[in-house]
Design a protein around this motif. Structure first.
Motif, short mmCIF file in Angstrom:
data_model
loop_
_atom_site.label_atom_id
_atom_site.label_comp_id
_atom_site.label_asym_id
_atom_site.label_seq_id
_atom_site.Cartn_x
_atom_site.Cartn_y
_atom_site.Cartn_z
N UNK A 118 41.50 101.55 38.03
CA UNK A 118 40.80 102.70 37.46
C UNK A 118 41.56 103.27 36.28
N UNK A 119 42.91 103.32 36.39
CA UNK A 119 43.72 103.86 35.32
C UNK A 119 43.72 102.97 34.08
N UNK A 120 43.45 101.67 34.24
CA UNK A 120 43.52 100.74 33.10
C UNK A 120 42.19 100.61 32.37
N UNK A 121 41.16 101.33 32.80
CA UNK A 121 39.85 101.25 32.15
C UNK A 121 39.86 102.10 30.89
N UNK A 122 39.40 101.52 29.78
CA UNK A 122 39.25 102.26 28.53
C UNK A 122 37.94 103.01 28.58
N UNK A 123 37.99 104.32 28.35
CA UNK A 123 36.77 105.12 28.38
C UNK A 123 36.43 105.55 26.96
N UNK B 288 28.19 103.26 21.97
CA UNK B 288 29.56 103.78 22.06
C UNK B 288 30.64 102.76 21.77
N UNK B 289 30.43 101.49 22.15
CA UNK B 289 31.48 100.49 21.93
C UNK B 289 31.74 100.27 20.45
N UNK B 290 30.78 100.65 19.59
CA UNK B 290 30.96 100.46 18.15
C UNK B 290 32.10 101.32 17.60
N UNK C 221 31.04 88.92 22.97
CA UNK C 221 32.30 89.29 22.31
C UNK C 221 32.21 90.68 21.69
N UNK C 222 30.99 91.15 21.42
CA UNK C 222 30.80 92.49 20.85
C UNK C 222 30.57 93.55 21.93
N UNK C 223 30.70 93.15 23.21
CA UNK C 223 30.57 94.07 24.35
C UNK C 223 29.22 94.78 24.37
N UNK C 224 28.15 94.01 24.14
CA UNK C 224 26.84 94.65 23.99
C UNK C 224 26.13 94.94 25.31
N UNK C 225 26.60 94.41 26.42
CA UNK C 225 25.96 94.73 27.70
C UNK C 225 26.95 95.40 28.64
N UNK C 226 26.41 96.06 29.64
CA UNK C 226 27.24 96.73 30.65
C UNK C 226 28.19 95.74 31.31
N UNK C 227 27.70 94.55 31.64
CA UNK C 227 28.55 93.53 32.26
C UNK C 227 29.69 93.11 31.35
N UNK C 228 29.41 92.96 30.05
CA UNK C 228 30.46 92.60 29.09
C UNK C 228 31.54 93.68 29.06
N UNK C 229 31.11 94.94 29.05
CA UNK C 229 32.07 96.04 28.99
C UNK C 229 32.89 96.12 30.28
N UNK C 230 32.27 95.89 31.42
CA UNK C 230 33.02 95.90 32.69
C UNK C 230 34.09 94.82 32.69
N UNK C 231 33.74 93.62 32.23
CA UNK C 231 34.72 92.54 32.19
C UNK C 231 35.87 92.87 31.25
N UNK C 232 35.59 93.62 30.18
CA UNK C 232 36.62 94.03 29.23
C UNK C 232 37.30 95.32 29.65
N UNK D 199 36.00 98.36 29.91
CA UNK D 199 35.59 99.50 29.09
C UNK D 199 34.44 100.20 29.79
N UNK D 200 34.47 101.50 29.75
CA UNK D 200 33.40 102.29 30.38
C UNK D 200 32.92 103.32 29.39
#
Length: 133
Positions: A9-14, A48-50, A93-104, A106-107
């Motif tokens: 939880x602490x390592x997630x980028x918000x 937001x990821x932009x 690679x551009x983190x365009x879906x929720x699943x992509x962001x979870x794997x990276x 990012x929240x």
């Protein structure tokens, strides 16, 4: 959804959801792109990821939109599987879906919708009012 440890939880980028405040001047979509590719490219400006995108990421986004347009404009025989796989990889690679962001890890923090504020009601008071007492 699985259980996450405190370290996870602490390592997630918000990041805040919605359009970043300091978007660079970006090229407009190509008039030759399929409308779905145009919509996808423009949606990145509202995402937001932009906030983390560098100029090279925006160049990749244009490439992805061009590739998407070609995939969508395939003839009746349907899209080429290798093109679709390449497109999915670039979009990921551009983190365009929720699943992509979870794997990276990012929240995007969703904004709370304003709703009516209700006064607290104690159950016994509510029952008395219903019972006429």
């Amino acid at each position: 959804m699985g259980h996450r440890s405190k370290e996870e939880k602490d390592s997630i980028t918000k990041a805040p959801s919605g359009p970043p405040v300091d978007l660079p001047d970006l090229p407009d979509p190509s008039p030759l792109w399929d409308p779905i590719a145009t919509d996808w490219y423009l949606s990145l400006r509202e995402s937001g990821q932009a906030a983390f995108y560098q100029p090279s990421d925006w160049a990749v986004a244009r490439y992805a939109a061009e590739l998407m347009s070609r995939v969508l404009d395939c003839s009746e025989r349907g899209p080429n599987g290798q093109l679709v796989a390449a497109l999915n990889s670039v979009m990921s690679s551009l983190l365009t879906t929720e699943g992509d962001r979870r794997r990276a890890r990012m929240e995007l923090e969703r904004k709370k919708a304003p709703g009516p504020t209700l006064a607290p009601v104690r159950p016994l008071d509510a029952y008395r009012n219903l019972a006429g007492g």
